[in-house]
Design an enzyme around this catalytic site. Structure first.
Site, PDB file in Angstrom:
ATOM      1  N   LYS A  33     -19.066   5.756 -29.253  1.00 52.56           N
ATOM      2  CA  LYS A  33     -19.667   6.618 -28.218  1.00 52.56           C
ATOM      3  C   LYS A  33     -20.857   7.460 -28.701  1.00 52.56           C
ATOM      4  O   LYS A  33     -21.250   8.424 -28.063  1.00 52.56           O
ATOM      5  CB  LYS A  33     -18.631   7.555 -27.536  1.00 52.56           C
ATOM      6  CG  LYS A  33     -17.365   6.935 -27.094  1.00 52.56           C
ATOM      7  CD  LYS A  33     -17.480   5.515 -26.650  1.00 52.56           C
ATOM      8  CE  LYS A  33     -18.100   5.319 -25.298  1.00 52.56           C
ATOM      9  NZ  LYS A  33     -18.246   3.844 -25.024  1.00 52.56           N
ATOM     10  N   GLY A  43     -23.796   5.901 -29.412  1.00 54.13           N
ATOM     11  CA  GLY A  43     -25.029   5.161 -29.122  1.00 54.13           C
ATOM     12  C   GLY A  43     -25.035   3.765 -29.728  1.00 54.13           C
ATOM     13  O   GLY A  43     -26.112   3.198 -29.969  1.00 54.13           O
ATOM     14  N   THR A  85     -24.261   0.851 -28.410  1.00 61.93           N
ATOM     15  CA  THR A  85     -24.851  -0.160 -27.517  1.00 61.93           C
ATOM     16  C   THR A  85     -26.383  -0.097 -27.618  1.00 61.93           C
ATOM     17  O   THR A  85     -27.052  -1.131 -27.715  1.00 61.93           O
ATOM     18  CB  THR A  85     -24.408   0.125 -26.061  1.00 61.93           C
ATOM     19  OG1 THR A  85     -23.006   0.394 -26.057  1.00 61.93           O
ATOM     20  CG2 THR A  85     -24.723  -1.016 -25.144  1.00 61.93           C
ATOM     21  N   HIS A 118     -17.575  -0.018 -37.099  1.00 62.51           N
ATOM     22  CA  HIS A 118     -17.253   1.407 -36.999  1.00 62.51           C
ATOM     23  C   HIS A 118     -16.551   1.890 -38.283  1.00 62.51           C
ATOM     24  O   HIS A 118     -16.119   3.036 -38.362  1.00 62.51           O
ATOM     25  CB  HIS A 118     -16.271   1.677 -35.848  1.00 62.51           C
ATOM     26  CG  HIS A 118     -16.832   1.511 -34.470  1.00 62.51           C
ATOM     27  ND1 HIS A 118     -18.073   1.949 -34.106  1.00 62.51           N
ATOM     28  CD2 HIS A 118     -16.279   0.983 -33.333  1.00 62.51           C
ATOM     29  CE1 HIS A 118     -18.272   1.687 -32.809  1.00 62.51           C
ATOM     30  NE2 HIS A 118     -17.206   1.103 -32.329  1.00 62.51           N
ATOM     31  N   ARG A 129     -24.230  11.521 -32.980  1.00 57.85           N
ATOM     32  CA  ARG A 129     -24.565  12.191 -31.729  1.00 57.85           C
ATOM     33  C   ARG A 129     -23.932  13.568 -31.721  1.00 57.85           C
ATOM     34  O   ARG A 129     -22.902  13.782 -32.398  1.00 57.85           O
ATOM     35  CB  ARG A 129     -23.975  11.336 -30.597  1.00 57.85           C
ATOM     36  CG  ARG A 129     -24.357  11.772 -29.227  1.00 57.85           C
ATOM     37  CD  ARG A 129     -23.735  10.847 -28.182  1.00 57.85           C
ATOM     38  NE  ARG A 129     -24.290  11.142 -26.881  1.00 57.85           N
ATOM     39  CZ  ARG A 129     -23.853  10.640 -25.750  1.00 57.85           C
ATOM     40  NH1 ARG A 129     -22.867   9.760 -25.762  1.00 57.85           N
ATOM     41  NH2 ARG A 129     -24.408  10.971 -24.611  1.00 57.85           N
TER      42      ARG A 129
HETATM   43  P1  A3P Z   1     -22.363   8.688 -21.980  1.00 56.64           P
HETATM   44  O1  A3P Z   1     -20.905   8.409 -21.849  1.00 56.64           O
HETATM   45  O2  A3P Z   1     -22.647  10.088 -22.411  1.00 56.64           O
HETATM   46  O3  A3P Z   1     -23.162   8.294 -20.800  1.00 56.64           O
HETATM   47  P2  A3P Z   1     -21.477   3.591 -27.362  1.00 56.64           P
HETATM   48  O4  A3P Z   1     -22.531   2.581 -27.081  1.00 56.64           O
HETATM   49  O5  A3P Z   1     -21.439   4.009 -28.815  1.00 56.64           O
HETATM   50  O6  A3P Z   1     -20.168   3.183 -26.832  1.00 56.64           O
HETATM   51  O7  A3P Z   1     -21.909   4.932 -26.625  1.00 56.64           O
HETATM   52  C1  A3P Z   1     -21.896   4.988 -25.239  1.00 56.64           C
HETATM   53  C2  A3P Z   1     -22.810   6.091 -24.801  1.00 56.64           C
HETATM   54  O8  A3P Z   1     -24.176   5.669 -24.944  1.00 56.64           O
HETATM   55  C3  A3P Z   1     -22.611   6.401 -23.319  1.00 56.64           C
HETATM   56  O9  A3P Z   1     -22.921   7.784 -23.194  1.00 56.64           O
HETATM   57  C4  A3P Z   1     -23.663   5.510 -22.688  1.00 56.64           C
HETATM   58  O10 A3P Z   1     -24.032   5.885 -21.375  1.00 56.64           O
HETATM   59  C5  A3P Z   1     -24.807   5.652 -23.671  1.00 56.64           C
HETATM   60  N1  A3P Z   1     -25.753   4.525 -23.637  1.00 56.64           N
HETATM   61  C6  A3P Z   1     -25.484   3.220 -23.427  1.00 56.64           C
HETATM   62  N2  A3P Z   1     -26.611   2.504 -23.463  1.00 56.64           N
HETATM   63  C7  A3P Z   1     -27.621   3.356 -23.699  1.00 56.64           C
HETATM   64  C8  A3P Z   1     -29.039   3.202 -23.824  1.00 56.64           C
HETATM   65  N3  A3P Z   1     -29.627   2.018 -23.703  1.00 56.64           N
HETATM   66  N4  A3P Z   1     -29.775   4.304 -24.052  1.00 56.64           N
HETATM   67  C9  A3P Z   1     -29.195   5.516 -24.172  1.00 56.64           C
HETATM   68  N5  A3P Z   1     -27.860   5.733 -24.060  1.00 56.64           N
HETATM   69  C10 A3P Z   1     -27.086   4.662 -23.831  1.00 56.64           C
END
Ligand code: A3P
Length: 320
Positions: free
Chosen positions: A67, A69, A71, A132, A154
């Site tokens: 969570k 970032g 992705t 991770h 983050r």
């Molecule tokens: P939020 O839940 O605050 O919206 P991970 O990819 O590590 O699982 O993290 C997910 C978080 O990254 C989520 O945050 C998601 O919305 C955000 N996220 C996913 N794709 C993104 C992108 N292309 N740019 C910025 N944030 C992104």
């Protein structure tokens, strides 16, 4: 192989009995292995990864805490590293999710196979994979080779809210929704999958300070603030800096655009199907806002977390 698997399973059963145990957030238990909490499901593939993975000097690892970032960083690293392999309108992100393009080692590749065929899994070379796993628990070949690691962290408050809302989606249909109070307390005590969060971040932070050519430490908020300069920094670190011509042609902006939250969130491929965790792909795209925690955390929660941040990061040089 079956015999090896059986004795491996027996060994794991024995190991699990010796580990400290806590109730998980969603279902099942968490086990403290090498200083971090693991679900029993993730422990086996993580140990397979630890034991069997052989890094190449040319490998690139996207390492993250969930969570923070993942992705986004997968999309950015893939698009930067392989930018000369495909035409703009044939970008793989248009038809595959970032998680399908950059496969996760312990939560995907090693899940059902202790010795996966990584050559076939990584279509493009150099290999780009994700994990991770905390720094201290990485396979020794990753640490000993010249392979590069890109890490993203983050703000803990935003990360926690994102984790809480995401974990709510992981629970069984008949399980009641996760109480914010309860999971907040567990988070502060470091009891969550892959936790303690601060130890995870600090291990990578310290390692990146010691060896900046090997580990690039990024912050989600910095990427939000100025994606173009962060992308140039990433490309330089990966050994594929943008040329003057590329910069003039707007290649940096193109990569930022295709990997942007607004673009990825709208793509059909990210709105259908399930991730290997069983969660719909669309759940990886929520709000992507900096400071969204202020809509959820109470003043006393903020106070407790701020104190924890001060205690944990004091003298580390890392700030949020
Ligand atoms: P939020 O839940 O605050 O919206 P991970 O990819 O590590 O699982 O993290 C997910 C978080 O990254 C989520 O945050 C998601 O919305 C955000 N996220 C996913 N794709 C993104 C992108 N292309 N740019 C910025 N944030 C992104």
């Amino acid at each position: 192989i079956q015999d090896v698997e059986k004795s491996y399973d027996a060994e794991l059963q024995l190991l699990v009995h010796t580990l400290p145990k806590e109730e998980g957030w969603v279902s099942g238990s968490l086990y403290l292995y090498q200083g971090f909490w693991w679900s029993s499901l993730a422990l086996k593939p993580m140990i397979s990864f630890q034991r069997h993975f052989e890094a190449f000097d040319s490998d690139v690892m996207v390492a993250t805490f969930p969570k923070c970032g993942t992705t986004w960083l997968k999309a950015l690293t893939f698009s930067t590293l392989y930018r000369d392999r495909f035409a703009r309108d044939e970008h793989p992100l248009l038809v595959s999710t970032p998680h399908q393009l950059v496969r996760h080692l312990e939560y995907d590749v090693y899940i059902n196979n202790p010795c996966p065929d990584l050559e076939n899994i990584c279509v493009y070379k150099p290999r780009l994979l994700a994990t991770h796993v905390p720094h201290a628990s990485l396979p020794t070949s990753i640490k000993d080779s010249k392979c590069k690691i890109v890490y993203i962290c983050r703000n803990p408050m935003d990360m926690f809210i994102s984790l809480w809302l995401f974990s709510n989606k992981l629970r069984d249909e008949n399980q009641e929704s996760l109480s914010l109070d309860k999971v907040f307390d567990k988070f502060c005590r470091g009891i969550h999958s892959l936790g303690p969060f601060f130890d995870h971040v600090l291990e990578y932070w310290n390692a990146s300070q010691e060896n900046p050519d090997k580990i690039l430490f990024l912050r989600y908020e910095d990427l939000k603030e100025d994606i173009n300069s962060q992308l140039k920094h990433l490309a330089m670190f990966l050994g594929v800096p943008f040329t003057k011509d590329e910069e003039k042609q707007g290649v940096v902006e193109e990569i930022a655009e295709i990997c942007s939250f607004d673009k990825l969130k709208k793509l059909e491929v990210n709105n259908k199907g399930l991730h290997t965790s069983g969660v719909p792909h669309k759940d990886f795209f929520r709000k992507a806002k900096v400071g969204d925690w202020s809509n959820y955390l109470t003043p006393s929660m903020v106070e407790r977390l701020e104190k924890l941040i001060r205690e944990k990061l004091d003298n580390s040089g890392l700030t949020f």
